[in-house]
Design a protein around this motif. Structure first.
Motif, PDB file in Angstrom:
ATOM      1  N   ARG A  38      54.083  90.113  37.736  1.00  0.00           N
ATOM      2  CA  ARG A  38      54.473  91.215  38.613  1.00  0.00           C
ATOM      3  C   ARG A  38      55.341  90.716  39.776  1.00  0.00           C
ATOM      4  O   ARG A  38      55.101  89.637  40.325  1.00  0.00           O
ATOM      5  N   LEU A  39      56.352  91.533  40.142  1.00  0.00           N
ATOM      6  CA  LEU A  39      57.131  91.237  41.337  1.00  0.00           C
ATOM      7  C   LEU A  39      56.416  91.741  42.587  1.00  0.00           C
ATOM      8  O   LEU A  39      56.764  91.357  43.704  1.00  0.00           O
ATOM      9  N   HIS A  40      55.442  92.617  42.415  1.00  0.00           N
ATOM     10  CA  HIS A  40      54.599  93.110  43.500  1.00  0.00           C
ATOM     11  C   HIS A  40      53.200  93.283  42.932  1.00  0.00           C
ATOM     12  O   HIS A  40      53.033  93.562  41.744  1.00  0.00           O
ATOM     13  N   SER A  41      52.220  93.164  43.772  1.00  0.00           N
ATOM     14  CA  SER A  41      50.855  93.338  43.294  1.00  0.00           C
ATOM     15  C   SER A  41      50.575  94.806  42.983  1.00  0.00           C
ATOM     16  O   SER A  41      51.261  95.705  43.492  1.00  0.00           O
ATOM     17  N   LEU A 240      63.372  83.557  43.023  1.00  0.00           N
ATOM     18  CA  LEU A 240      62.084  84.051  42.545  1.00  0.00           C
ATOM     19  C   LEU A 240      61.050  82.962  42.794  1.00  0.00           C
ATOM     20  O   LEU A 240      61.171  81.855  42.286  1.00  0.00           O
ATOM     21  N   GLU A 241      60.059  83.279  43.579  1.00  0.00           N
ATOM     22  CA  GLU A 241      59.043  82.294  43.928  1.00  0.00           C
ATOM     23  C   GLU A 241      57.662  82.811  43.549  1.00  0.00           C
ATOM     24  O   GLU A 241      57.387  84.006  43.622  1.00  0.00           O
ATOM     25  N   LYS A 242      56.818  81.904  43.150  1.00  0.00           N
ATOM     26  CA  LYS A 242      55.454  82.250  42.781  1.00  0.00           C
ATOM     27  C   LYS A 242      54.639  82.649  44.013  1.00  0.00           C
ATOM     28  O   LYS A 242      54.700  81.990  45.044  1.00  0.00           O
ATOM     29  N   GLU A 249      57.774  86.726  43.676  1.00  0.00           N
ATOM     30  CA  GLU A 249      58.318  87.441  44.823  1.00  0.00           C
ATOM     31  C   GLU A 249      59.799  87.133  44.924  1.00  0.00           C
ATOM     32  O   GLU A 249      60.215  85.978  44.798  1.00  0.00           O
ATOM     33  N   THR A 250      60.617  88.170  45.106  1.00  0.00           N
ATOM     34  CA  THR A 250      62.048  87.953  45.308  1.00  0.00           C
ATOM     35  C   THR A 250      62.293  87.695  46.797  1.00  0.00           C
ATOM     36  O   THR A 250      61.823  88.447  47.645  1.00  0.00           O
ATOM     37  N   ARG A 251      63.037  86.632  47.081  1.00  0.00           N
ATOM     38  CA  ARG A 251      63.345  86.294  48.466  1.00  0.00           C
ATOM     39  C   ARG A 251      64.846  86.117  48.620  1.00  0.00           C
ATOM     40  O   ARG A 251      65.480  85.424  47.818  1.00  0.00           O
ATOM     41  N   PRO A 252      65.455  86.744  49.647  1.00  0.00           N
ATOM     42  CA  PRO A 252      66.906  86.621  49.834  1.00  0.00           C
ATOM     43  C   PRO A 252      67.281  85.190  50.194  1.00  0.00           C
ATOM     44  O   PRO A 252      66.564  84.496  50.924  1.00  0.00           O
ATOM     45  N   LEU A 253      68.441  84.751  49.672  1.00  0.00           N
ATOM     46  CA  LEU A 253      68.913  83.400  49.979  1.00  0.00           C
ATOM     47  C   LEU A 253      69.857  83.392  51.161  1.00  0.00           C
ATOM     48  O   LEU A 253      69.951  82.414  51.886  1.00  0.00           O
TER      49      LEU A 253
END
Length: 259
Positions: A38-41, A240-242, A249-253
């Protein structure tokens, strides 16, 4: 006596059926042990979204009714496959039609989508309905204000059909494919081996960035390519980080240059 279904009828209703069948698969998958993808819980999906599942279903059905009416009118005006004569189009012609339709749809949706974010009135009264789903899920892909559904999806689809020169029969496959792609972009799962993630940079994680507060001015492109975001400075790369509690979780670079 056989029962024949016209290409026009299939072109109208096949994408609608595909929408609910494909999103239904994700509903079944999501109810299982897929928390690690999942990208969100599930808790965030239940608590952060501002529209109930019932409201989402009603909104999607309303858009699909409008979509069906416009498709029937369009097929009536342009004529049917039964009226067409001559050899069937070659694979090269079909590929050209598909690519042209994809580019037309992407171009229309990028500029209309971006305008609905830039214009405060349109965002507040129309496009914000789609963003009530902070945590997207599959059958919420077409949860829009009816006017947005008409302008972005239905008119965009009509333009891609007309400008590509595809027949009603070809449109069955194109719009079913576009529907599957749109549902997949909102599914909220980053499953290993997903072909859409392998072949398209505009995918589930890319669109998830746009649904987050930090990304609402970026990643407007949908549903296929990212070219307009890159050309016009609204592209936000991400990692994309665990998550510690499972999933991604997607995090902006970095920041883009969007409005």
């Amino acid at each position: 006596m056989g029962f024949a279904v016209s290409d026009e009828l299939l072109g109208t209703f096949a994408p609608i059926l595909v929408y609910w069948l494909y999103s239904g698969i994700y509903v079944l998958l999501g109810s299982g042990s897929l928390d690690n993808y999942r990208l969100h819980s599930k808790k965030d999906e239940d608590e952060k979204n501002l529209a109930s599942k019932g409201a989402v279903i009603k909104g999607v059905i309303l858009q699909q009714v409008i979509q069906a009416v416009v498709a029937i009118l369009l097929f009536t005006v342009t004529g049917s496959d039964a009226e067409q004569t001559g050899p069937r189009p070659s694979l090269i012609v079909l590929a050209r039609q598909f690519i042209t339709a994809m580019l037309v749809l992407d171009t229309w949706q990028y500029f209309m989508h971006r305008f609905m974010h830039i214009n405060k009135f349109l965002y507040k009264h129309i496009h914000s309905q789609h963003h009530r789903l902070v945590v997207p899920y599959a059958f919420g892909a077409l949860y829009n204000h009816p006017l947005e559904g008409l302008l972005l999806d239905t008119v965009g689809g009509a333009l891609s059909f007309l400008l590509s020169g595809m027949s009603p029969r070809v449109s069955i496959f194109f719009f079913s494919f576009a529907t599957i792609k749109t549902v997949d972009d909102h599914c909220g799962l980053w499953l290993p081996g997903n072909p859409f993630h392998l072949f398209f940079r505009n995918n589930t994680a890319y669109h998830d960035v746009h649904h987050q507060l930090y990304g609402t001015k970026y990643n407007y492109s949908q549903p296929f390519f990212v070219m307009w975001d890159k050309i016009l400075g609204t592209h936000m790369p991400y990692s994309l980080e665990k998550r510690a509690d499972g999933g991604f979780e997607t995090r902006p670079l970095k920041e883009g240059k969007g409005e």
